[in-house]
Design a protein around this motif. Structure first.
Motif, PDB file in Angstrom:
ATOM      1  N   SER A  34       0.839  -1.194   0.000  1.00  0.00           N
ATOM      2  CA  SER A  34       0.000   0.000   0.000  1.00  0.00           C
ATOM      3  C   SER A  34       0.879   1.252   0.000  1.00  0.00           C
ATOM      4  N   ILE A  35       0.272   2.378  -0.278  1.00  0.00           N
ATOM      5  CA  ILE A  35       1.024   3.637  -0.240  1.00  0.00           C
ATOM      6  C   ILE A  35       1.575   3.872   1.161  1.00  0.00           C
ATOM      7  N   PHE A  36       0.858   3.401   2.160  1.00  0.00           N
ATOM      8  CA  PHE A  36       1.307   3.501   3.550  1.00  0.00           C
ATOM      9  C   PHE A  36       2.607   2.711   3.736  1.00  0.00           C
ATOM     10  N   ASP A  37       2.634   1.478   3.220  1.00  0.00           N
ATOM     11  CA  ASP A  37       3.844   0.639   3.289  1.00  0.00           C
ATOM     12  C   ASP A  37       4.994   1.261   2.499  1.00  0.00           C
ATOM     13  N   GLN A  38       4.687   1.725   1.299  1.00  0.00           N
ATOM     14  CA  GLN A  38       5.716   2.326   0.449  1.00  0.00           C
ATOM     15  C   GLN A  38       6.324   3.556   1.115  1.00  0.00           C
ATOM     16  N   ASN A  39       5.475   4.364   1.719  1.00  0.00           N
ATOM     17  CA  ASN A  39       5.930   5.570   2.394  1.00  0.00           C
ATOM     18  C   ASN A  39       6.875   5.209   3.548  1.00  0.00           C
ATOM     19  N   ARG A  40       6.462   4.261   4.364  1.00  0.00           N
ATOM     20  CA  ARG A  40       7.297   3.835   5.501  1.00  0.00           C
ATOM     21  C   ARG A  40       8.639   3.301   5.012  1.00  0.00           C
ATOM     22  N   ARG A  41       8.628   2.452   3.989  1.00  0.00           N
ATOM     23  CA  ARG A  41       9.887   1.895   3.463  1.00  0.00           C
ATOM     24  C   ARG A  41      10.783   2.983   2.883  1.00  0.00           C
ATOM     25  N   ALA A  42      10.181   3.967   2.210  1.00  0.00           N
ATOM     26  CA  ALA A  42      10.971   5.066   1.651  1.00  0.00           C
ATOM     27  C   ALA A  42      11.691   5.815   2.761  1.00  0.00           C
ATOM     28  N   ILE A  43      11.015   6.050   3.864  1.00  0.00           N
ATOM     29  CA  ILE A  43      11.636   6.756   4.995  1.00  0.00           C
ATOM     30  C   ILE A  43      12.698   5.882   5.646  1.00  0.00           C
ATOM     31  N   GLU A  44      12.378   4.628   5.899  1.00  0.00           N
ATOM     32  CA  GLU A  44      13.337   3.725   6.540  1.00  0.00           C
ATOM     33  C   GLU A  44      14.591   3.535   5.703  1.00  0.00           C
ATOM     34  N   GLY A  45      14.480   3.703   4.393  1.00  0.00           N
ATOM     35  CA  GLY A  45      15.633   3.564   3.500  1.00  0.00           C
ATOM     36  C   GLY A  45      16.372   4.873   3.256  1.00  0.00           C
ATOM     37  N   SER A  46      15.987   5.906   3.970  1.00  0.00           N
ATOM     38  CA  SER A  46      16.622   7.213   3.806  1.00  0.00           C
ATOM     39  C   SER A  46      17.706   7.419   4.855  1.00  0.00           C
ATOM     40  N   ASP A  47      18.491   8.462   4.650  1.00  0.00           N
ATOM     41  CA  ASP A  47      19.537   8.835   5.597  1.00  0.00           C
ATOM     42  C   ASP A  47      19.162  10.083   6.384  1.00  0.00           C
ATOM     43  N   VAL A  48      18.383  10.952   5.735  1.00  0.00           N
ATOM     44  CA  VAL A  48      18.010  12.240   6.324  1.00  0.00           C
ATOM     45  C   VAL A  48      16.512  12.441   6.124  1.00  0.00           C
ATOM     46  N   PHE A  49      15.880  13.063   7.096  1.00  0.00           N
ATOM     47  CA  PHE A  49      14.449  13.371   7.038  1.00  0.00           C
ATOM     48  C   PHE A  49      14.278  14.869   7.247  1.00  0.00           C
ATOM     49  N   ILE A  50      13.654  15.528   6.286  1.00  0.00           N
ATOM     50  CA  ILE A  50      13.327  16.951   6.418  1.00  0.00           C
ATOM     51  C   ILE A  50      11.829  17.043   6.633  1.00  0.00           C
ATOM     52  N   GLY A  51      11.414  17.579   7.763  1.00  0.00           N
ATOM     53  CA  GLY A  51       9.998  17.773   8.056  1.00  0.00           C
ATOM     54  C   GLY A  51       9.676  19.254   8.135  1.00  0.00           C
ATOM     55  N   MET A  52       8.737  19.692   7.312  1.00  0.00           N
ATOM     56  CA  MET A  52       8.277  21.081   7.336  1.00  0.00           C
ATOM     57  C   MET A  52       6.811  21.048   7.740  1.00  0.00           C
ATOM     58  N   TYR A  53       6.498  21.714   8.828  1.00  0.00           N
ATOM     59  CA  TYR A  53       5.168  21.583   9.419  1.00  0.00           C
ATOM     60  C   TYR A  53       4.448  22.919   9.434  1.00  0.00           C
ATOM     61  N   GLY A  54       3.265  22.912   8.835  1.00  0.00           N
ATOM     62  CA  GLY A  54       2.466  24.115   8.727  1.00  0.00           C
ATOM     63  C   GLY A  54       1.289  24.097   9.678  1.00  0.00           C
ATOM     64  N   TYR A  55       0.218  24.746   9.246  1.00  0.00           N
ATOM     65  CA  TYR A  55      -1.007  24.858  10.043  1.00  0.00           C
ATOM     66  C   TYR A  55      -2.106  23.931   9.539  1.00  0.00           C
ATOM     67  N   GLY A  56      -2.108  23.665   8.246  1.00  0.00           N
ATOM     68  CA  GLY A  56      -3.195  22.906   7.646  1.00  0.00           C
ATOM     69  C   GLY A  56      -3.105  21.418   7.929  1.00  0.00           C
ATOM     70  N   THR A  57      -4.220  20.772   7.745  1.00  0.00           N
ATOM     71  CA  THR A  57      -4.259  19.329   7.939  1.00  0.00           C
ATOM     72  C   THR A  57      -3.712  18.633   6.701  1.00  0.00           C
ATOM     73  N   THR A  58      -3.169  17.479   6.895  1.00  0.00           N
ATOM     74  CA  THR A  58      -2.694  16.659   5.789  1.00  0.00           C
ATOM     75  C   THR A  58      -3.473  15.353   5.822  1.00  0.00           C
ATOM     76  N   TRP A  59      -3.228  14.523   4.850  1.00  0.00           N
ATOM     77  CA  TRP A  59      -3.969  13.275   4.692  1.00  0.00           C
ATOM     78  C   TRP A  59      -3.919  12.441   5.963  1.00  0.00           C
ATOM     79  N   ARG A  60      -5.069  11.928   6.349  1.00  0.00           N
ATOM     80  CA  ARG A  60      -5.183  10.995   7.478  1.00  0.00           C
ATOM     81  C   ARG A  60      -5.401   9.608   6.885  1.00  0.00           C
ATOM     82  N   PRO A  61      -4.434   8.713   7.004  1.00  0.00           N
ATOM     83  CA  PRO A  61      -4.571   7.387   6.402  1.00  0.00           C
ATOM     84  C   PRO A  61      -5.818   6.634   6.858  1.00  0.00           C
ATOM     85  N   ALA A  62      -6.272   6.873   8.079  1.00  0.00           N
ATOM     86  CA  ALA A  62      -7.455   6.166   8.581  1.00  0.00           C
ATOM     87  C   ALA A  62      -8.729   6.577   7.848  1.00  0.00           C
TER      88      ALA A  62
END
Length: 180
Positions: free
Chosen positions: A47-75
């Motif tokens: 699933s896109i959820f699995d793919q997303n997790r694997r993409a992060i786990e296979g990375s070296d660096v994580f850049i998180g930019m956090y705003g005010y708006g809501t983003t997708w809720r997988p549930a």
């Protein structure tokens, strides 16, 4: 080095583009789920959820930019919940919260940036929900940079990437060089 970029794509579009540009300028590989050309989309089956997790786990660096708006809720995706019943434990949890937790669990270098009242070039008219404020407070405890202008962000992110970029020094003896 592979860098995963997590951000609300519309709200912080200028900052998202700046992050991609800086990552490419440093000769690093960018991963994200912002568009089909992103490296994250090609992470294989699941699933896109699995793919997303694997993409992060296979990375070296994580850049998180956090705003005010809501983003997708997988549930909010019923089919996804059938494959991942754990999503129903906290149905209000956004994908950006999951991404941050996955990056922490994978012990990546995490670079966090928060939108503030003075943030230039961001989608206007958004007020943070209680859930987003709770999450922003949670990550603020780990140290953050603030998104004030794209130019300032460029300098902050470039400095952080320079600090963590691997450096290699090769040492050899001229006596070991083969004569041609």
């Amino acid at each position: 080095m592979q860098v995963f970029i997590s951000s609300p794509s519309r709200e912080l579009a200028e900052y998202n583009e700046a992050a991609k540009s800086i990552v490419h300028d440093f000769g690093l590989a960018e991963k994200s789920f912002h568009d089909p050309a992103g490296a994250g989309i090609t992470q294989g089956a699941g699933s896109i959820f699995d793919q997303n997790r694997r993409a992060i786990e296979g990375s070296d660096v994580f850049i998180g930019m956090y705003g005010y708006g809501t983003t997708w809720r997988p549930a909010s995706d019923e089919e996804l919940c059938l494959r991942h019943p754990e999503l129903l434990v906290d149905p209000d949890k956004s994908i950006m919260e999951y991404e941050y937790e996955w990056a922490k669990a994978a012990e990546l270098d995490i670079l966090r940036f928060l939108r503030v009242g003075q943030t230039e070039d961001a989608l206007r008219g958004l007020e943070p929900s209680d859930r987003i404020e709770w999450f922003r407070t949670r990550i603020r405890a780990d140290g953050v940079g603030f998104l004030t202008s794209v130019q300032a962000f460029h300098g902050q992110l470039a400095g952080e990437l320079e600090r963590i970029r691997p450096r290699v020094f090769l040492s050899y003896s001229r006596a070991d060089v083969l004569q041609v």
